[in-house]
Design a protein around this motif. Sequence first.
Motif, mmCIF file in Angstrom:
data_model
loop_
_atom_site.group_PDB
_atom_site.id
_atom_site.type_symbol
_atom_site.label_atom_id
_atom_site.label_comp_id
_atom_site.label_asym_id
_atom_site.label_seq_id
_atom_site.Cartn_x
_atom_site.Cartn_y
_atom_site.Cartn_z
ATOM 1 N N PRO A 118 1.942 4.259 -4.660
ATOM 2 C CA PRO A 118 1.909 5.606 -5.430
ATOM 3 C C PRO A 118 3.155 5.413 -6.578
ATOM 4 N N PHE A 119 3.917 4.654 -6.304
ATOM 5 C CA PHE A 119 5.637 4.616 -6.735
ATOM 6 C C PHE A 119 5.126 3.566 -7.685
ATOM 7 N N ARG B 45 0.799 -1.224 -0.238
ATOM 8 C CA ARG B 45 -0.183 0.299 -0.154
ATOM 9 C C ARG B 45 1.031 0.713 -0.026
ATOM 10 N N ALA B 46 1.899 1.244 0.887
ATOM 11 C CA ALA B 46 2.601 1.633 1.161
ATOM 12 C C ALA B 46 3.829 2.621 -0.545
ATOM 13 N N LEU C 40 3.647 5.192 -10.238
ATOM 14 C CA LEU C 40 4.897 6.340 -11.621
ATOM 15 C C LEU C 40 5.526 5.451 -12.130
#
Lengths: 641, 632
Positions: B13-14, B9-10, B17
């Motif tokens: 975002p990456f 989950r952390a 990307l």
Amino acid sequence: MIRRLIIKELQEHWLPLSALVAVSFTGLFLVTLGSIVTEEAGNVLGALRSFLLTFGLPIALVISNRLVVREYQGKTQLFLESLPLTRARMIAVKYALGLVVMAGFVAVSLVMLLPVAAHRQPLTARFVEIVALRALVFTFLVYAYFFATGMLGRYRMAIYALTLVGLVVLTMTTDLELARFGPFALMNQTFPFEWDAFPVEPLLMAFGLGAAFSVLAFALALTREGSTAAMLAEKMSHREKMFVAAMLLGLMFLGGIFGKKPEKQPFAMPGAIVRHSPHATVSVDPGRDEDLEAARALASQVDKDIDGVVEYLGLKNSPPVYVAARRDLDPNLYERGELLNSEGVLARANFAAGGFDVDRFRMWLIREFVVTATDQRAELESKSWVLDGLGPFWINGHRAAPATDGLLSDRRLALRALYGTGAGTETRQTSLAAADLRNWRSFRERFGEGVAAGVAWSGLDVLSRHQGPERTRQFLQAVLASPAPKDVRALAFEWQNGVDVQLERIAGVPASRFLTMWREELDAARSALQADLARLPRLDGALLFAPLSPETRTAQYRVAFEPAPAADAPRVTLLHADLSGFSASVAPQELQREDIDVIHASSGELDGTWSRGARVYWTFSAEVTDLGCDVISGWKSQDIE
Amino acid sequence: MPLLRKELRALIPFIGLVFFICAISVADEMIDHWPDMRPLSLTINTLVAPGPGYSVPLFLLVFALGSGLLVREQDEGTIEFIDSLPVSRSRVFWTKFLLASLVFCLIPISNLAIAVALHGLSRTSIDPSFHWQALLISFFLAVCQSTFFLALALLLSFLRRFSWLMVVLLVWAYLLVERFHPGVAVFNPLALTMPHFAGQHWILPTDLLKAQMPLAAVMLIGAWFLFAGAGDRIGQAYRKLSLSRAGLAVMAGAAVLTVVLGFVTAYYLIRQDPASADESADSRKVARAVYASWTTAHASSTYYSFVYPANLSDRARAVIAHADEVHEKVRTFLGASAEGGRIAVDMTGSVPRHAGVAYWNTIRLDLAAFDDVDLLLGILGHETVHVYVNRLSDSRVENAFDSTRFFNEGLATYLEYRLFGSSERVRQSRSVAAVMRQRREVEFRELVNNGLLRRNRDLNVVYPLGEVFVAALVDRFGDDAPGTLLRTLARKERPSGLQGMELWRDTFQAAGFSLEVAIDAFFSRLDVLANEYRAFASSLPRPRGAVHYEFGEIGVEPQWAPMEGWDIVCRFRQSADSEEREYLNSASDDFGVFRVDSALLPGATFWFQIGIRELGTGRTIWEPWREIRNTR
């Protein structure tokens, strides 16, 4: 109070600043050492330039981060604001402290390096002033930039990335030369060598930018009693960071796709003979006055060809054609020049030489012209045979009334066609198959471009005589000149407009029926020209690599020439080149040539050392007058074992 | 599993990307290209083996993620929450590392998938293969490279903002050490994904992997050690120490000791320089570099200011006495104004392998290397031409070094011979050009592309070939032509970013000349020279080199028919784009074999070049470079 504030900053940051000093001077030491021992910088002050360019940015980043970002993110500035001190003074102290540290780095570096430099060159006060001013103004700008962006808190990373992306996009899409732009010009290669002139314009620009960033930093810090900077200081979440990064990458991508493409420059050959016609512009450069007449004649002929081909095919694009004289080339060897930043077809030929065959050159040039005019689309393998046939078809009277003697209307081209489609001199059957047309590049590699062009011509000639010149023209237009969209839609376009589809739709003959007609015509011509065909030489040969050591080889060749070479046998040449990566072929001008006197020796050794594991692309080639082109033993891509 | 989900989950975002980057690559291919004209032979440099142009941005991306992956938990205080969970820090560490590594695999996977799809649509009958072996190796090496980057980022991340500074420091340290110990290239992660082929098979760089993967493992263990608890203990110890004066003293002492040890190590490494003895190759037979003496003297003339070794005052004065004449001859020929200030001349030494060298308004030459004043004046003239080339072209010749070097050196050599030279030196230089022409080794596209020239040939051929080109240019367009071209290069409205042929085509055109005519004149002149020197060229032997590996050394055994007055020479380099200063010159042993320590050439392949050198004159005729598989 200011003194106490300075002491507070020093107490808070002394250890990181000390570490910074240690790391930075270690860096300066390494850079200087490298410069001194390699002896290549020319001046030890070149090390200062490298140091400022590579270490200056991270140093300014760390200092700004300690003095500004950390303070605002930790909200400890609220404590400072409670002191009997204006906010402006508080910011000014931080700003000045950082600037002094940065300037200190420059000053100490200069003090350390100037004495070393003095041993190798006379130092004048003006020189020292110029170097110091350039270094200090550059440092000021870098520091002011990071100080101001530090005030932007959460958005500073985005600004860094935006700055970088902006510079890259600007360089890619405009004529801006970054190395000559203000701050970058300060740090260009003249930095350690400029004795005389202050680079006033770059200095003013860099100083102005630095001042603007400083004003911005203060404005952010003081606007709304500092609440703007405090608000911005909130850390950006990981998600936000990635979003910003994606947005910037997207912008860069869009900038690359839709930004201003470099404009193609008009190309010209001063002193060339230029011919204009409604659809063509042709320039032929004679190179020297003696060849003016030859150049004039060629220009007129080529102009007529190109004008006609453009009209005949209905090409939307007609790039200008340039022909340059190259007296060192063999008369029937031509070179394509690359015009990367200009539009046009640049050809080099020895057109004033005795043995220059103008028709052969015209055939070659028409092919190259169509390739350029169609942005290489005509070279797709599925339509290559049509492209290869176009040159001879055009030269050989594409509009003429149907010839009663079939392919024999041009004996040379017919012989080429038969040479390329007969498995051997004794064969009376044509071996042309649909797969040969689909895999035309392999076919060309087997027989060479001249023979392949003859075979392709025979196909177009058959089509023209059976289906009519107008249908053939429409077919050629549809295959070679229909513009496919330059994106993924080209796949659907080609699928709907393939050669076989166009044969049936436009020329009115199914592909299989056309192939049968073609073979029948070739069979008929073969019977008529059997004796001539039997006289044509066939080349075969091998390139063998003998061990010189486990990893190195010598290269030996052996060539077979049938029938046995007579005294007037053509010159045989071994053409070869190294192949790299996944390349399957090389441009003609990259080929090495080894002339072989087949009458006296059919084998020999090539000079040089060859590496095991390398790949060599090679063939034997001989010019045959009866064909008006070269015959080859077949291109081979051989791994050296 | 919950830990995996939490970390995943952390990373979302990456991952987003990375997917976005992949989508951009796909969109670029679909929107801006014909997908059926993109075979592997064209996409290899962008998708399969993109080289440093891809590796450097990848490093920045990996470092940006990696530098926050572990320490963010500490900086944001979430480490205490993790500590309260029934999972160990080790487990957290390895989960983070594995997930991040998997995310970075997405980029090469996406690149290769695009390359395969495009090749499927574009392949022709002469290259139908998908080259799976090369694609798999490419993927494997890309994964190894990103793992190395990630391990470095995780280890340095504990330095917070200083990690970037440390990276810069490491890069400089690497560059410095590589200068003296080329074998350190074995630790260069950018070299991992540089392709080397045997046939169409990508050679696995085993030496690099053997060095870098253990190093990556060590860095990972270091990062794990710091994250799993040692970091906290070190932090506590640091805080404790920093509270007392004695502690501060200990820390300061340790820091000073570290710096001193670093400097001593650097000094030791430099003293062990194995290359220093090898720098004997020089087209002008500069056998040694003479470094600045601490005793120097100063002098000046109208156009120059000089620094020279005080012990060579007589020789210096003889040069200085005629220096202004040299300057004026050069300036007049090029039609330049005398403005621009004095030129600083450092006569205490030049760079290795060169008799002189020029920079912006500065010249260095080695007064001690020659006692012939005319020769020194010739060198001064040569370097003065370079200074004027830079002035007249507003440094654009230097900025486009790769495209202009042949012209810059050619013009300087031409004027050196024409204004100050002897017929013997011209003859020698032109004989080299003639031999190259007879061997069909002269290609203009190589001359205007220093990188391409470096790949195949001796870089010093720019002197004789450039001289012939300038002579042909002057012959065809007149004495003013070189100066006109230089001034044209400096024009403000010149299109930016031009290189190679395009740069020269644009310049010639703007100057009112035809580059094609100049090239024609150049090759015609070369043909005349080739005829003139035919007997000489035919008499020269063509040496071969048999490569052997033994006793940890690479040996090249020359095979040639010895010729009186000529000797054989051989040199090595790591890669096609190695700088000339990185070449390893080797002397032959008692058995005539040229040997070099194989540890100095750790890549998957290496290159050697063999040649013959005329005794007495130093004239050297090199064979083309050869790349050899490293199978020791």
